[in-house]
Structure formats: C-alpha cells, structure tokens
Design a protein around this motif. Structure first.
Motif, PDB file in Angstrom:
ATOM      1  N   SER A  76       1.442  -1.044  -0.043  1.00  0.00           N
ATOM      2  CA  SER A  76      -0.444  -0.217  -0.041  1.00  0.00           C
ATOM      3  C   SER A  76       0.909   1.195   0.068  1.00  0.00           C
ATOM      4  O   SER A  76       2.369   1.214  -0.016  1.00  0.00           O
ATOM      5  N   VAL A  77      -0.062   2.151  -1.026  1.00  0.00           N
ATOM      6  CA  VAL A  77       0.551   3.387   0.079  1.00  0.00           C
ATOM      7  C   VAL A  77      -0.311   4.487   0.020  1.00  0.00           C
ATOM      8  O   VAL A  77      -1.557   4.312  -0.261  1.00  0.00           O
ATOM      9  N   LEU A  78       0.234   5.497   0.744  1.00  0.00           N
ATOM     10  CA  LEU A  78      -0.745   7.198   1.427  1.00  0.00           C
ATOM     11  C   LEU A  78      -1.271   7.513   0.469  1.00  0.00           C
ATOM     12  O   LEU A  78       0.507   7.675  -0.300  1.00  0.00           O
ATOM     13  N   PHE A  79      -1.651   8.976   0.506  1.00  0.00           N
ATOM     14  CA  PHE A  79      -2.065   9.728  -0.640  1.00  0.00           C
ATOM     15  C   PHE A  79      -1.199  10.857   0.324  1.00  0.00           C
ATOM     16  O   PHE A  79      -1.699  11.174   1.568  1.00  0.00           O
ATOM     17  N   THR A  80      -1.101  12.032  -0.571  1.00  0.00           N
ATOM     18  CA  THR A  80      -0.381  13.315   0.005  1.00  0.00           C
ATOM     19  C   THR A  80      -0.847  15.214  -0.441  1.00  0.00           C
ATOM     20  O   THR A  80      -1.607  14.351  -1.360  1.00  0.00           O
ATOM     21  N   THR A  81      -1.175  15.930  -0.005  1.00  0.00           N
ATOM     22  CA  THR A  81      -2.106  16.863  -0.769  1.00  0.00           C
ATOM     23  C   THR A  81      -0.951  17.744  -0.665  1.00  0.00           C
ATOM     24  O   THR A  81      -0.170  17.666   0.676  1.00  0.00           O
ATOM     25  N   ALA A  82      -1.250  19.436  -0.913  1.00  0.00           N
ATOM     26  CA  ALA A  82      -0.772  20.727  -0.342  1.00  0.00           C
ATOM     27  C   ALA A  82      -0.772  20.925   0.544  1.00  0.00           C
ATOM     28  O   ALA A  82      -1.942  20.269   1.413  1.00  0.00           O
ATOM     29  N   PRO A  83       0.347  21.488   1.809  1.00  0.00           N
ATOM     30  CA  PRO A  83      -0.778  21.423   2.812  1.00  0.00           C
ATOM     31  C   PRO A  83      -1.281  23.072   3.163  1.00  0.00           C
ATOM     32  O   PRO A  83      -1.283  23.717   2.256  1.00  0.00           O
ATOM     33  N   ASN A  84      -1.843  22.464   4.725  1.00  0.00           N
ATOM     34  CA  ASN A  84      -2.371  24.064   5.234  1.00  0.00           C
ATOM     35  C   ASN A  84      -1.992  24.944   5.814  1.00  0.00           C
ATOM     36  O   ASN A  84      -1.006  23.921   6.327  1.00  0.00           O
ATOM     37  N   ASP A  85      -2.517  25.624   6.697  1.00  0.00           N
ATOM     38  CA  ASP A  85      -1.880  26.995   7.458  1.00  0.00           C
ATOM     39  C   ASP A  85      -1.457  25.571   8.379  1.00  0.00           C
ATOM     40  O   ASP A  85      -0.393  26.123   8.982  1.00  0.00           O
ATOM     41  N   SER A  86      -1.729  24.784   9.376  1.00  0.00           N
ATOM     42  CA  SER A  86      -0.885  23.758  10.367  1.00  0.00           C
ATOM     43  C   SER A  86      -0.224  23.656  10.353  1.00  0.00           C
ATOM     44  O   SER A  86       0.664  22.676  10.992  1.00  0.00           O
ATOM     45  N   MET A  87       0.228  23.178   8.595  1.00  0.00           N
ATOM     46  CA  MET A  87       1.148  22.184   8.231  1.00  0.00           C
ATOM     47  C   MET A  87       2.630  22.583   7.597  1.00  0.00           C
ATOM     48  O   MET A  87       3.300  22.262   7.728  1.00  0.00           O
ATOM     49  N   ILE A  88       1.867  23.736   7.118  1.00  0.00           N
ATOM     50  CA  ILE A  88       3.325  23.775   6.061  1.00  0.00           C
ATOM     51  C   ILE A  88       4.226  25.002   6.426  1.00  0.00           C
ATOM     52  O   ILE A  88       5.291  24.796   6.081  1.00  0.00           O
ATOM     53  N   GLN A  89       4.542  25.232   8.253  1.00  0.00           N
ATOM     54  CA  GLN A  89       5.361  25.981   8.205  1.00  0.00           C
ATOM     55  C   GLN A  89       6.447  24.344   8.773  1.00  0.00           C
ATOM     56  O   GLN A  89       7.669  24.912   8.945  1.00  0.00           O
ATOM     57  N   ILE A  90       6.733  22.904   8.972  1.00  0.00           N
ATOM     58  CA  ILE A  90       7.027  21.610   9.188  1.00  0.00           C
ATOM     59  C   ILE A  90       7.704  21.303   7.796  1.00  0.00           C
ATOM     60  O   ILE A  90       8.732  21.497   7.841  1.00  0.00           O
ATOM     61  N   HIS A  91       6.143  21.601   6.744  1.00  0.00           N
ATOM     62  CA  HIS A  91       6.659  20.612   5.606  1.00  0.00           C
ATOM     63  C   HIS A  91       5.893  20.515   4.173  1.00  0.00           C
ATOM     64  O   HIS A  91       4.766  21.637   4.065  1.00  0.00           O
ATOM     65  N   ASP A  92       6.141  20.833   3.131  1.00  0.00           N
ATOM     66  CA  ASP A  92       5.207  21.475   1.816  1.00  0.00           C
ATOM     67  C   ASP A  92       4.431  20.459   0.791  1.00  0.00           C
ATOM     68  O   ASP A  92       3.432  20.306   0.192  1.00  0.00           O
ATOM     69  N   ARG A  93       3.814  18.891   1.893  1.00  0.00           N
ATOM     70  CA  ARG A  93       3.122  17.891   1.438  1.00  0.00           C
ATOM     71  C   ARG A  93       2.862  17.609   3.139  1.00  0.00           C
ATOM     72  O   ARG A  93       3.241  17.840   4.199  1.00  0.00           O
ATOM     73  N   MET A  94       0.955  16.935   3.334  1.00  0.00           N
ATOM     74  CA  MET A  94       0.132  16.500   4.796  1.00  0.00           C
ATOM     75  C   MET A  94      -0.456  15.279   3.889  1.00  0.00           C
ATOM     76  O   MET A  94      -0.570  15.232   2.767  1.00  0.00           O
ATOM     77  N   PRO A  95      -0.811  14.117   4.599  1.00  0.00           N
ATOM     78  CA  PRO A  95      -1.395  13.612   4.224  1.00  0.00           C
ATOM     79  C   PRO A  95      -2.836  13.834   3.684  1.00  0.00           C
ATOM     80  O   PRO A  95      -3.476  15.026   4.377  1.00  0.00           O
TER      81      PRO A  95
END
Length: 189
Positions: A134-153
């Motif tokens: 299996s693989v999981l999907f990522t998407t563009a980060p929202n405000d809660s994530m963008i300061q840490i990483h450029d992708r989020m689940p």
C-alpha cells in the motif's frame, strides 16, 4: 510527505477495535510507531462492508531496496504506478497521528489535538508478486502544516471512509479537498 505514523491500540478505544478486527481475521498489524515496509492495519472494501487487514506499507521502488510510501493525490489518477489502484483498490490507514520533520530535522507529531485521536489517511494498494502493498496519499499542506513541511497526508473523517473506498466520484472530488487543521508537538528523539 508522511514518513511515519502511530498505531496505538492501547491509547485509543477506536484503534483498539480496529486492531481487534484485524486480529480476529488472522492478521497481526504492527503497533506503536509504524515505519515504511511494516505491516500496518488498513481498512479496505469487503463483500458487504469494509474490513480490516494488515498489509505492507510501500510499493516497490525503481531501484533495489527502494520503497515508495507516498503518492501525490493530485496526480494519482494519471500516474501509471497508481492510476489503476486509486480507481479500484482504495484503502484507509487508521492512525493515532503522524510524524513529519522540518528542514532543521526536528521531528513533529501531528493530530487533531494533544491526545491520541483517531486520524484516517487515504491510500490505495495493489499486488506485487502476489504480495499486497500500500501507499498513502499526500496533498498540499494547509496552515497547520506548511511551516513544517510542503506536503501533508490526505486526511478523511470517519464518516468519509465508506465513500472513499466505494464511491469513485467522491474519491475524484476528495483529492482536491481542504484538509482539517491539525496541532503539532515537537518530539524529542
């Protein structure tokens, strides 16, 4: 990207039920911190309703020993490696949070709040030499994530699980959905 996540049955009654369903069906998903290539609990389509099993996290990569653990949701329907799977074999990763690292290599744990809430991540799977992976999907980060990483689940709510697994139109629409706001805490490891 999402490189690790938690699956803690002892910390969360909902995850405990999911874990027990896998055990009852003869599977033994790893608990605690889940690494790429671990057998993890997944929610997949069953004959009449969803079921829980354990499956290796990661598709074989292009080089020996390489593992592809994430796929960009925005292009999954077009990419030959994922197109058939996202159309026919969608799954959900039940977790109690995931980890991400910033550019300074500090590790952060993400969830809805401070406790180990259930967080569901969209994914897909297929067989490689008779072994489901299996693989999981990522998407563009929202405000809660963008300061840490450029992708989020790609995060689903509990009520969206059946639609993600069974409804093709929902899946095509959902990949461009806004993600929920999360909280993060730095992990000292």
């Amino acid at each position: 990207m999402c490189g690790r996540f938690m699956f803690e049955p002892e910390e969360n009654p909902e995850i405990e039920r999911i874990y027990q369903l896998a055990l009852d069906d003869g599977f033994e998903p790893k608990t605690g911190e889940i690494f790429p290539s671990d057998d993890t609990a997944l929610i997949v389509a069953g004959d009449r309703q969803v079921r829980v099993l354990a499956m290796k996290w990661g598709f074989p990569g292009f080089k020996p020993g390489q593992s592809i653990i994430n796929a960009r949701s925005e292009t999954a329907f077009q990419k030959p490696m994922f197109a058939d799977s996202i159309r026919q074999r969608r799954c959900v990763y039940p977790t109690t949070g995931f980890f991400e690292w910033n550019q300074g290599h500090q590790k952060y744990r993400f969830n809805y709040g401070a406790e180990s809430s259930t967080l569901f991540i969209a994914g897909c799977y297929k067989q490689f030499a008779g072994v489901p992976q299996s693989v999981l999907f990522t998407t563009a980060p929202n405000d809660s994530m963008i300061q840490i990483h450029d992708r989020m689940p790609l995060i689903l709510s509990k009520k969206q699980i059946n639609a993600w697994i069974y409804d093709d139109n929902f899946a095509q629409r959902f990949i461009s959905s806004a993600m929920p706001q999360l909280t993060s805490a730095e992990v000292n490891k």
